[in-house]
Design an enzyme around this catalytic site. Structure first.
Site, PDB file in Angstrom:
ATOM      1  NE  ARG A 210      20.707   1.881  -1.278  1.00 32.21           N
ATOM      2  CZ  ARG A 210      20.372   3.036  -0.736  1.00 32.21           C
ATOM      3  NH1 ARG A 210      20.009   4.042  -1.515  1.00 32.21           N
ATOM      4  NH2 ARG A 210      20.383   3.194   0.561  1.00 32.21           N
TER       5      ARG A 210
ATOM      6  CB  THR B  95      14.309  -6.319 -10.353  1.00 28.80           C
ATOM      7  OG1 THR B  95      13.930  -5.371  -9.351  1.00 28.80           O
ATOM      8  CG2 THR B  95      14.837  -7.579  -9.688  1.00 28.80           C
TER       9      THR B  95
ATOM     10  CE  LYS C  23      -0.945  -0.450 -16.384  1.00 31.22           C
ATOM     11  NZ  LYS C  23      -0.205   0.791 -16.670  1.00 31.22           N
TER      12      LYS C  23
ATOM     13  CG  HIS D 199     -23.520  -3.822  28.297  1.00 28.48           C
ATOM     14  ND1 HIS D 199     -23.504  -4.817  27.350  1.00 28.48           N
ATOM     15  CD2 HIS D 199     -24.577  -4.079  29.101  1.00 28.48           C
ATOM     16  CE1 HIS D 199     -24.523  -5.636  27.566  1.00 28.48           C
ATOM     17  NE2 HIS D 199     -25.191  -5.215  28.621  1.00 28.48           N
TER      18      HIS D 199
ATOM     19  CG  ASN E  54     -22.971  14.361  31.029  1.00 28.76           C
ATOM     20  OD1 ASN E  54     -21.967  14.894  30.611  1.00 28.76           O
ATOM     21  ND2 ASN E  54     -24.178  14.908  30.847  1.00 28.76           N
TER      22      ASN E  54
END
Length: 523
Positions: free
Chosen positions: A68, A71, A140, A286, A427
């Site tokens: 875990r 790095t 970044k 359609h 409708n």
């Protein structure tokens, strides 16, 4: 910001998806790039004979806590984030070496949660922490560092490095892709836990299960020639790990690439087809159904669906929830359609369809019933979100409100019609007989107009038919239009202040009527 070409001297490689990584690392090594690596990635490189420096050797700190923590170290992030023209002295003081290229993709969280029976603990263990941090750090610091998250970029990147370095334009393109990669990753995690929480606390009486923050993430499948019209730019995107029974996963056996309208209409056809388990045929034009039938014999079912409205079926989409046979193929080939969808196509049927090279044939492995899911609709400035309408009306839920009772045959047609009605634009009025649509009045601003259109479409097939309305009748005028046309029963939600007036009109004209208690608007 530095916008010159960067010379790559040192790379950090830590990937979960190892596709192409050995070849890529071999190319980097051949260019004199020092490689720092972690865990399984380092093992794969060393086994391939590629020198790789262990991350712990670089940081002077061991991996711990079952990997875990490995790095998350100043030497790693200082080496990535440091500005070469500003932070040189700080780096030298603390023994930080520059890392010019980060190759990283993330723990397979999405793949893990897709596995049958995957537990929440398994999902949590596959949430990457160090990976996104390295990726975002490199993205970044785009002025100095390159970052690669997609194996498909390896070859082009090596070619560019062979020319002397990594240009700012390439670094910027890769940084944008990297931010998208981590954003999608976080969105999938957020949506997973949101869904778990929602399912745990949601019930019929608790309707507050929608999340406060909504993240949607999709990946482009391919660009389209254009959108609904030729002047509109368009593309198709898919959900992460989309493995469902849907149009985007259909196997295209023949024909041109699907267009924007093709996909939209085919999705509508398949959505309606999923309402049925018995042999069914759906014809859509359609995005609205123009002919639907259900029965025991598919060729006969197809013929009924087609004859419901042959004029509208021209240029439409035909969907079958059973294999397409030679007989059906020969019947379809007699007129023009855009797409045929089926669970499979018999070899003789494919031979028949081969006569029309532009006809698209889509094979759907299975037509599974609708599961509860969420629907999204974009509006200017935001998004509408709702549960999909997967409500099924059962016989015992129907409430007879007229003096005349409905027959079993009428009730059967009513329940069939309601399944189709849910997929028509409001409708909407649908007239049906013998498990077949015979008249469709769809997308009208007036319910009376929808009734008139459905009656006109049905013509001589009105005798012994039933009528379904997606919402209540606000006045008796629609009932008066129906009178003496051969329609024997009506299914509608009820709930109008004029219900008693409408019921009285039905009694006056000898028409049976039932209320569902729910409406099925679709806009």
């Amino acid at each position: 910001m530095n916008q010159t070409t960067t010379l790559i001297k040192r790379a950090l490689i830590s990937v979960s998806n190892k596709t192409g990584i050995v070849e890529f690392a071999k190319g980097l090594h051949g260019l004199g790039v020092e490689i720092i690596s972690t865990g399984g990635t380092k093992k794969a490189l060393l086994e391939a004979g590629i020198p790789a420096r262990d991350i712990s050797d670089y940081t002077g700190f061991p991996e711990m806590m079952d990997g875990r923590v490995k790095t998350l170290h100043p030497k790693v992030h200082g080496g990535i984030l440091g500005l070469r023209d500003t932070h040189k002295e700080v780096a030298e003081t603390h023994g930080i070496q520059w890392i010019d290229l980060v190759i990283c993709n993330l723990y397979p969280f999405s793949e893990t949660i897709q596995k049958p029976g995957a537990t929440e603990d398994e999902a949590i263990e596959n949430i990457d922490i160090g990976g996104p941090t390295m990726i975002r750090s490199a993205a970044k610091n785009v002025g100095w560092v390159g970052v690669v998250v997609d194996p498909s970029d390896y070859a082009a990147l090596l070619d560019e490095l062979k020319q002397g370095g990594l240009s700012y334009e390439t670094r910027k393109r890769l940084a944008i892709k990297a931010f998208g990669h981590t954003a999608q990753y976080d969105a999938i995690i957020h949506n997973y836990f949101t869904d778990l929480s929602s399912r745990a606390k949601r019930s019929e009486v608790e309707r507050s299960g929608l999340t406060e923050v909504l993240n949607l993430t999709y990946t482009k499948l391919f660009d389209l020639r254009y959108g609904e019209n030729p002047h509109q730019l368009a593309a198709v995107y898919t959900e992460p790990n989309n493995k469902g029974s849907n149009i985007l996963n259909a196997k295209i056996l023949q024909g041109k690439q699907l267009s924007y309208n093709n996909i939209n209409d085919a999705d509508g056809a398949l959505s309606l087809l999923k309402e049925f388990t018995d042999p069914a045929c759906v014809i859509v034009k359609h995005a609205n159904p123009c002919g639907v039938a259900v029965g025991d014999n598919l060729p006969e079912v197809f013929e009924r669906a087609y004859q419901a409205d042959p004029l509208s079926a021209f240029g439409g989409i035909i969907a079958l929830n059973r294999p397409c046979t030679k007989d059906i193929a020969e019947a379809i080939n007699k007129f023009f359609v855009e797409i045929v969808i089926a669970t499979t196509f018999e070899s003789d049927a494919l031979t028949v369809f081969a006569q029309k090279k532009n006809l698209r044939l889509l094979e759907i492995s299975s037509v599974t019933p609708h599961e509860p899911h969420t629907e999204y609709r974009f509006v200017d400035g935001g998004l509408l979100v709702q549960d999909a309408d997967t409500k099924r009306i059962e016989t015992h839920e129907l409430k007879t409100v007229t003096k005349k009772q409905s027959s079993q045959a009428e009730i059967k047609d009513m329940l069939f019609a309601w399944k189709v009605l849910k997929h028509m634009k409001s409708n909407a009025i649908l007239i049906a007989r013998d498990n077949t649509t015979v008249g469709v009045g769809v997308g009208q601003v007036s319910r009376v107009d929808a009734v008139d259109i459905a009656i006109k479409k049905a013509g001589v097939k009105l005798q012994g038919s039933i009528l379904a309305s997606d919402a209540f009748f606000p006045f008796r005028d629609s009932i008066d239009h129906i009178a003496n046309k051969g329609i024997t029963a009506i299914i509608q939600p009820g709930g109008s202040v004029k219900d008693e007036e409408v019921i009285a009109a039905c009694d006056e004209h000898g028409i049976a009527m039932v209320f569902t208690g729910v409406r099925c608007f679709k806009h």
